[in-house]
Write a protein that holds these residues in place. Sequence first.
Motif, PDB file in Angstrom:
ATOM      1  N   LEU A  84       0.670  -1.223   0.102  1.00  0.00           N
ATOM      2  CA  LEU A  84      -0.139  -0.123   0.036  1.00  0.00           C
ATOM      3  C   LEU A  84       0.761   1.328   0.108  1.00  0.00           C
ATOM      4  CD1 LEU A  84      -3.081  -1.280   2.674  1.00  0.00           C
ATOM      5  CD2 LEU A  84      -2.965  -0.568  -0.142  1.00  0.00           C
ATOM      6  N   HIS A  85       1.947   1.040   0.739  1.00  0.00           N
ATOM      7  CA  HIS A  85       2.954   2.340   0.690  1.00  0.00           C
ATOM      8  C   HIS A  85       3.297   2.734  -0.806  1.00  0.00           C
ATOM      9  CE1 HIS A  85       5.661   5.315   2.345  1.00  0.00           C
ATOM     10  NE2 HIS A  85       6.627   4.785   1.751  1.00  0.00           N
ATOM     11  N   ASN A  87       2.339   1.684  -3.458  1.00  0.00           N
ATOM     12  CA  ASN A  87       1.355   2.380  -4.418  1.00  0.00           C
ATOM     13  C   ASN A  87       0.973   3.388  -4.209  1.00  0.00           C
ATOM     14  OD1 ASN A  87      -0.659   1.692  -6.374  1.00  0.00           O
ATOM     15  ND2 ASN A  87      -2.044   0.775  -4.934  1.00  0.00           N
ATOM     16  N   SER A  88       0.858   3.939  -2.976  1.00  0.00           N
ATOM     17  CA  SER A  88       0.873   5.621  -2.804  1.00  0.00           C
ATOM     18  C   SER A  88       1.811   6.277  -3.346  1.00  0.00           C
ATOM     19  CB  SER A  88       0.248   5.726  -1.357  1.00  0.00           C
ATOM     20  OG  SER A  88       1.314   5.473  -0.564  1.00  0.00           O
ATOM     21  N   SER A  91       1.548   6.536  -6.787  1.00  0.00           N
ATOM     22  CA  SER A  91       0.307   7.452  -7.423  1.00  0.00           C
ATOM     23  C   SER A  91       0.879   8.929  -7.285  1.00  0.00           C
ATOM     24  CB  SER A  91      -0.738   7.092  -6.365  1.00  0.00           C
ATOM     25  OG  SER A  91      -1.969   7.973  -6.817  1.00  0.00           O
ATOM     26  N   ASP A  92       1.563   9.102  -5.935  1.00  0.00           N
ATOM     27  CA  ASP A  92       2.058  10.487  -5.956  1.00  0.00           C
ATOM     28  C   ASP A  92       3.024  10.913  -6.933  1.00  0.00           C
ATOM     29  OD1 ASP A  92       0.425  10.653  -3.809  1.00  0.00           O
ATOM     30  OD2 ASP A  92       2.067  10.268  -2.160  1.00  0.00           O
TER      31      ASP A  92
END
Length: 166
Positions: A84-85, A87-88, A91-92
């Motif tokens: 999740l980290h 992936n975020s 995205s950023d």
Amino acid sequence: MAEKRSNQSAMHRRETERYYIDGNTARRLNEQPQIPKRTKKNIQEQPKQAPVRHKKRVSAFDLKYTLFLVVSVGITLGTCFMYLHSNSALSDAKQNVTALQTQLQTLQEQNTSLKGSLNTSIDLDQIYQIATGELGMVYADESQIIYYNSSNDDYVRQYESIPDKQ
């Protein structure tokens, strides 16, 4: 004879009720295990140490199994959080790239418009008039032009003096 037939049919009926033939195996239908009746004598005869040993073995197994499950769940949760980290972060980064591309496109449009306005404001005929009339500049003669070969065709950097005409 009739009595023999009735005995045989009764036996046959009992057998068909108890057995079911499927292929080459025979199974008993509706068979229930025989549970011995509990009496005081049976209860007193049962050993008391066997369940205690079994409980110790089960509790040791439960501790190892529980630790294994806790570690497995911890690793799984850690992996999920790392995913999740990342992936975020991805995205950023994509949003940042999009913003920079928009900024680049805006700057290129501004550069093109400023270049066009500069080109229209420069009057080459006026520059030629000032250079030849006021400053006394003239085009170079053929005798003043020196040609030489350069190893690089893209650009020239002059570190030495230009060679004399031979």
